[in-house]
Scaffold this motif. Structure first.
Motif, PDB file in Angstrom:
ATOM      1  N   SER A 136       0.884  -1.168   0.000  1.00 37.24           N
ATOM      2  CA  SER A 136       0.000   0.000   0.000  1.00 37.24           C
ATOM      3  C   SER A 136       0.918   1.213   0.000  1.00 37.24           C
ATOM      4  CB  SER A 136      -0.880   0.026   1.248  1.00 37.24           C
ATOM      5  OG  SER A 136      -1.716  -1.098   1.258  1.00 37.24           O
ATOM      6  N   THR A 138       1.127   5.493   0.075  1.00 43.80           N
ATOM      7  CA  THR A 138       0.402   6.743   0.323  1.00 43.80           C
ATOM      8  C   THR A 138       0.959   7.852  -0.566  1.00 43.80           C
ATOM      9  OG1 THR A 138       1.890   7.533   2.061  1.00 43.80           O
ATOM     10  CG2 THR A 138       0.064   6.068   2.744  1.00 43.80           C
ATOM     11  N   ASP A 139       0.140   8.849  -0.812  1.00 43.98           N
ATOM     12  CA  ASP A 139       0.588  10.004  -1.587  1.00 43.98           C
ATOM     13  C   ASP A 139       1.763  10.698  -0.900  1.00 43.98           C
ATOM     14  OD1 ASP A 139      -1.384   9.521  -3.467  1.00 43.98           O
ATOM     15  OD2 ASP A 139      -2.795  10.985  -2.611  1.00 43.98           O
ATOM     16  N   GLU A 140       1.759  10.715   0.428  1.00 43.61           N
ATOM     17  CA  GLU A 140       2.844  11.344   1.185  1.00 43.61           C
ATOM     18  C   GLU A 140       4.168  10.612   0.967  1.00 43.61           C
ATOM     19  OE1 GLU A 140      -0.133  10.441   2.631  1.00 43.61           O
ATOM     20  OE2 GLU A 140      -0.999  12.468   2.734  1.00 43.61           O
ATOM     21  N   GLU A 141       4.116   9.282   0.928  1.00 48.37           N
ATOM     22  CA  GLU A 141       5.332   8.504   0.693  1.00 48.37           C
ATOM     23  C   GLU A 141       5.881   8.760  -0.704  1.00 48.37           C
ATOM     24  OE1 GLU A 141       5.114   4.415   3.218  1.00 48.37           O
ATOM     25  OE2 GLU A 141       3.557   4.680   1.687  1.00 48.37           O
TER      26      GLU A 141
END
Length: 156
Positions: A136, A138-141
């Motif tokens: 999964s 995230t956009d932040e990652e």
């Protein structure tokens, strides 16, 4: 085998559960000599199996006597996201700190492993069994990774 060590051809077949079957060219053709779940055990499995099949002491075959072909695994594509889920030495804080990190992976044939670049720590080699190839993300990652890569390519 005489004084000259015989060169033994060995190769790996990948299984669906991400374990490995080790095969060699024996006197009567292709022979399965063992299975392992760890990349690091493939060469020693080939050596022990070759000694058994050829009827020689294991110490009679050096690691250099095994010509190992480790094919690209059927899972994973270059440039895909992966998450590090294990390391060789989880007691080493610098290695253990990578567990859970997101990175981009590229297959490196010569090492039979994946080059994985992660934010903040650069690129290192990881065997396939240490990686989650369907993480999964995230956009932040992704943003942190892109910022890290962009900054790493800039000259002072």
């Amino acid at each position: 085998m005489g004084d000259q060590p015989k060169r033994v051809r060995a190769w790996v077949r990948h299984l669906a559960d991400r374990s490995y079957v080790v095969l060699i060219d024996g006197p009567d053709g292709e022979v399965e000599v063992g299975r392992t779940r760890r990349t690091r055990d493939v060469l020693s499995t080939a050596r022990a199996g070759a000694a058994r099949v050829l009827g020689v002491p294991e110490d009679g075959l050096g690691l250099d006597d095994i010509a190992l072909t480790f094919a690209r695994p059927p899972y994973g594509t270059d440039g895909q996201w992966v998450r590090i889920v294990a390391v060789e030495n989880s007691h080493d804080a610098s290695e253990a700190s990578e567990i859970g990190l997101l990175g981009r992976a590229y297959w490196f044939d010569h090492e039979a492993a994946w080059f994985v670049t992660v934010t903040g720590s650069g690129t290192s080699l990881h065997p396939g069994e240490h990686l989650d190839f369907a993480p999964s993300v995230t956009d932040e990652e992704v943003a942190a990774f892109d910022a890290y890569i962009s900054g790493a390519n800039q000259r002072p």
